[in-house]
Write a protein that holds these residues in place. Structure first.
Motif, mmCIF file in Angstrom:
data_model
loop_
_atom_site.group_PDB
_atom_site.id
_atom_site.type_symbol
_atom_site.label_atom_id
_atom_site.label_comp_id
_atom_site.label_asym_id
_atom_site.label_seq_id
_atom_site.Cartn_x
_atom_site.Cartn_y
_atom_site.Cartn_z
ATOM 1 N N LYS A 197 0.841 -1.199 0.000
ATOM 2 C CA LYS A 197 0.000 0.000 0.000
ATOM 3 C C LYS A 197 0.877 1.251 0.000
ATOM 4 O O LYS A 197 0.583 2.224 -0.688
ATOM 5 C CB LYS A 197 -0.904 -0.004 1.236
ATOM 6 C CG LYS A 197 -1.883 1.161 1.304
ATOM 7 C CD LYS A 197 -2.990 1.038 0.291
ATOM 8 C CE LYS A 197 -4.020 2.146 0.458
ATOM 9 N NZ LYS A 197 -5.100 2.041 -0.532
ATOM 10 N N TYR A 223 -0.547 1.966 11.532
ATOM 11 C CA TYR A 223 -0.964 1.721 10.153
ATOM 12 C C TYR A 223 -0.983 0.218 9.897
ATOM 13 O O TYR A 223 -0.027 -0.491 10.207
ATOM 14 C CB TYR A 223 0.000 2.421 9.195
ATOM 15 C CG TYR A 223 -0.476 2.495 7.769
ATOM 16 C CD1 TYR A 223 -1.436 3.419 7.385
ATOM 17 C CD2 TYR A 223 0.050 1.648 6.799
ATOM 18 C CE1 TYR A 223 -1.869 3.505 6.068
ATOM 19 C CE2 TYR A 223 -0.373 1.717 5.480
ATOM 20 C CZ TYR A 223 -1.334 2.653 5.114
ATOM 21 O OH TYR A 223 -1.757 2.726 3.813
ATOM 22 N N GLU A 225 -1.810 -1.501 6.829
ATOM 23 C CA GLU A 225 -1.525 -2.028 5.484
ATOM 24 C C GLU A 225 -0.040 -2.365 5.336
ATOM 25 O O GLU A 225 0.800 -1.943 6.133
ATOM 26 C CB GLU A 225 -1.930 -0.988 4.434
ATOM 27 C CG GLU A 225 -3.376 -0.537 4.511
ATOM 28 C CD GLU A 225 -4.325 -1.483 3.818
ATOM 29 O OE1 GLU A 225 -3.864 -2.514 3.277
ATOM 30 O OE2 GLU A 225 -5.528 -1.193 3.815
ATOM 31 N N LYS A 285 1.502 7.854 -8.081
ATOM 32 C CA LYS A 285 0.970 8.817 -7.115
ATOM 33 C C LYS A 285 1.931 8.884 -5.941
ATOM 34 O O LYS A 285 2.500 7.869 -5.534
ATOM 35 C CB LYS A 285 -0.427 8.407 -6.658
ATOM 36 C CG LYS A 285 -1.497 8.616 -7.727
ATOM 37 C CD LYS A 285 -2.845 8.888 -7.099
ATOM 38 C CE LYS A 285 -3.818 9.454 -8.116
ATOM 39 N NZ LYS A 285 -5.036 9.988 -7.482
ATOM 40 N N ASP A 321 -2.389 11.002 8.433
ATOM 41 C CA ASP A 321 -3.666 11.299 7.773
ATOM 42 C C ASP A 321 -3.496 12.216 6.570
ATOM 43 O O ASP A 321 -4.394 12.292 5.716
ATOM 44 C CB ASP A 321 -4.637 11.940 8.770
ATOM 45 C CG ASP A 321 -5.202 10.924 9.762
ATOM 46 O OD1 ASP A 321 -5.041 9.715 9.513
ATOM 47 O OD2 ASP A 321 -5.801 11.341 10.768
ATOM 48 N N ASP A 322 -2.356 12.922 6.488
ATOM 49 C CA ASP A 322 -2.123 13.833 5.360
ATOM 50 C C ASP A 322 -2.144 13.106 4.021
ATOM 51 O O ASP A 322 -2.491 13.705 2.997
ATOM 52 C CB ASP A 322 -0.773 14.547 5.517
ATOM 53 C CG ASP A 322 -0.755 15.516 6.693
ATOM 54 O OD1 ASP A 322 -1.840 15.880 7.187
ATOM 55 O OD2 ASP A 322 0.356 15.907 7.113
ATOM 56 N N ILE A 323 -1.771 11.823 4.018
ATOM 57 C CA ILE A 323 -1.693 11.097 2.744
ATOM 58 C C ILE A 323 -3.070 10.833 2.139
ATOM 59 O O ILE A 323 -3.174 10.462 0.970
ATOM 60 C CB ILE A 323 -0.904 9.772 2.874
ATOM 61 C CG1 ILE A 323 -1.641 8.763 3.755
ATOM 62 C CG2 ILE A 323 0.506 10.033 3.384
ATOM 63 C CD1 ILE A 323 -0.983 7.399 3.798
ATOM 64 N N LEU A 324 -4.131 11.045 2.920
ATOM 65 C CA LEU A 324 -5.484 10.885 2.377
ATOM 66 C C LEU A 324 -5.750 11.882 1.257
ATOM 67 O O LEU A 324 -6.593 11.649 0.396
ATOM 68 C CB LEU A 324 -6.527 11.049 3.492
ATOM 69 C CG LEU A 324 -6.471 10.011 4.628
ATOM 70 C CD1 LEU A 324 -7.449 10.378 5.733
ATOM 71 C CD2 LEU A 324 -6.756 8.609 4.093
ATOM 72 N N ALA A 325 -5.007 12.999 1.269
ATOM 73 C CA ALA A 325 -5.186 14.024 0.241
ATOM 74 C C ALA A 325 -4.722 13.559 -1.134
ATOM 75 O O ALA A 325 -5.100 14.154 -2.153
ATOM 76 C CB ALA A 325 -4.417 15.288 0.633
ATOM 77 N N ASP A 327 -5.630 11.222 -3.006
ATOM 78 C CA ASP A 327 -6.735 10.869 -3.907
ATOM 79 C C ASP A 327 -7.264 12.076 -4.675
ATOM 80 O O ASP A 327 -7.916 11.923 -5.714
ATOM 81 C CB ASP A 327 -7.875 10.229 -3.114
ATOM 82 C CG ASP A 327 -7.523 8.829 -2.609
ATOM 83 O OD1 ASP A 327 -6.617 8.213 -3.203
ATOM 84 O OD2 ASP A 327 -8.139 8.376 -1.631
#
Length: 351
Positions: A197, A223, A225, A285, A321-325, A327
């Protein structure tokens, strides 16, 4: 007739060395004999990639980062006497090597003293402008002063838009002999099943490499994954350690690294220019964490966020949580570019 070409990358992180790998390959493909010259991790990495080639050690620039970003520029100024001494020393060494090794040409990746008027000398750089805050004009002019000592300057980017380097690798008006040679990467995109992931890949001088490693390990505690974590520490032997859902490597060579990139869904890394070229070639990405105080990486992170490609965070502010951006961003795209190696290498064909 054997034509020996000295390839000398700067030992500042691993990016200068890794982007020389496709150049070394193409020199061999076109009948030249590359000779590698560098120091530290950069030299060790290239020796592992090309064990059959002659490799030589150059004086270290002794580049060190400050622990606090506000001290970054002053740390470089403090180190500048050592850097200048190394540049003068490597110039003398190169003049000696020209005779001893029967050199027909030089390709220097940001090693400012590795050139000669006796043989064709090329500097490879993406920094025609060197960002340094309020002193950018001075630092850029100083770098351009050194660039002019080379017969040609090769910029690993395209000369049009869209491009990867922005204002770093493009000048409006100049009399310098500049050639945009296309995007360089040792990696190729392959369609492989996703295994991880997250892929984390670090590099760069200390102490910032270790500071980011420690911060990321702390943030990843909860985390769930699968993660592959490449520390970017080149040692004699590769080490592999699995802790819960994270598999750690000290370093990877090209073939394994290429496979791992293609097996990973998202990459967390510095916004170094060579890394950006690799990500664009792989159409990956990513999430950037620029080295604190390094204006170039901060500029590149902002550029690619502004273009809707890659989000970023300051190192001290980063939360998982910053990596959610990610997408919400398109990811880096492959830049259409062709490198005409035969045409570039004509420079070294003169008797």
């Amino acid at each position: 007739m054997i034509k020996n070409i000295l390839v000398a990358p700067l030992n500042w992180g691993l990016g200068h060395a890794t982007r020389c790998i496709p150049i070394i390959r193409e020199l061999e493909n076109n009948g030249f004999t590359p000779i590698i010259a560098s120091d530290g991790n950069a030299l060790e990495l290239l020796k592992k990639e090309f064990p059959h080639l002659n490799s030589l050690e150059l004086p270290s620039y002794n580049i060190q980062y400050a622990k606090k970003s506000k001290n970054f520029k002053w740390q470089l100024i403090k180190n500048s006497p050592k850097t200048i001494k190394a540049i003068l020393s490597e110039k003398k060494i190169v003049e000696k090597w020209i005779l001893e090794l029967n050199l027909s040409g030089i390709i220097s990746d940001n090693r400012l003293g590795v050139h000669s008027k006796k043989i064709p000398s090329v500097i490879l750089t993406h920094q025609l402008n060197v960002l340094s805050g309020k002193t950018t004009w001075i630092s850029s002019k100083m770098h351009q002063f050194f660039i002019k000592k080379f017969a040609e300057c090769w910029i690993p980017d395209v000369d049009n838009y869209p491009n990867l380097s922005g204002k770093l690798g493009h000048l409006r008006n100049t009399k310098m002999n500049l050639k945009h040679i296309g995007v360089l990467s040792r990696l190729e995109k392959k369609e492989l099943p996703i295994k991880y992931k997250l892929m984390i890949i670090l590099s760069g001088p200390e102490p910032q490499r270790t500071l980011l490693e420690e911060k990321l390990i702390h943030e990843l505690e909860n985390y769930k994954e699968d993660i592959v974590f490449i520390k970017g520490v080149v040692e004699n032997n590769q080490t592999i350690e699995k802790i819960k859902n994270i598999i750690f490597y000290n370093f990877m060579q090209t073939k394994q690294l290429e496979k791992t990139f293609n097996e990973s869904e998202l990459v967390i890394c510095r916004s170094g220019y060579t890394t950006i070229m690799d990500l664009a070639r792989l159409e990956k990405k990513a999430f950037f964490i620029p080295t604190p105080g390094q204006y170039e990486q901060e500029y590149l992170a902002k550029k690619h966020k502004r273009e809707g490609l890659v989000p970023y965070s300051k190192q001290n502010d980063f939360k998982l949580d910053d990596i959610l951006a990610v997408d919400l961003y398109a990811g880096l795209r492959k830049i259409k570019s062709e490198t005409n190696w035969k045409e570039l290498f004509i420079l070294f064909e003169s008797e």
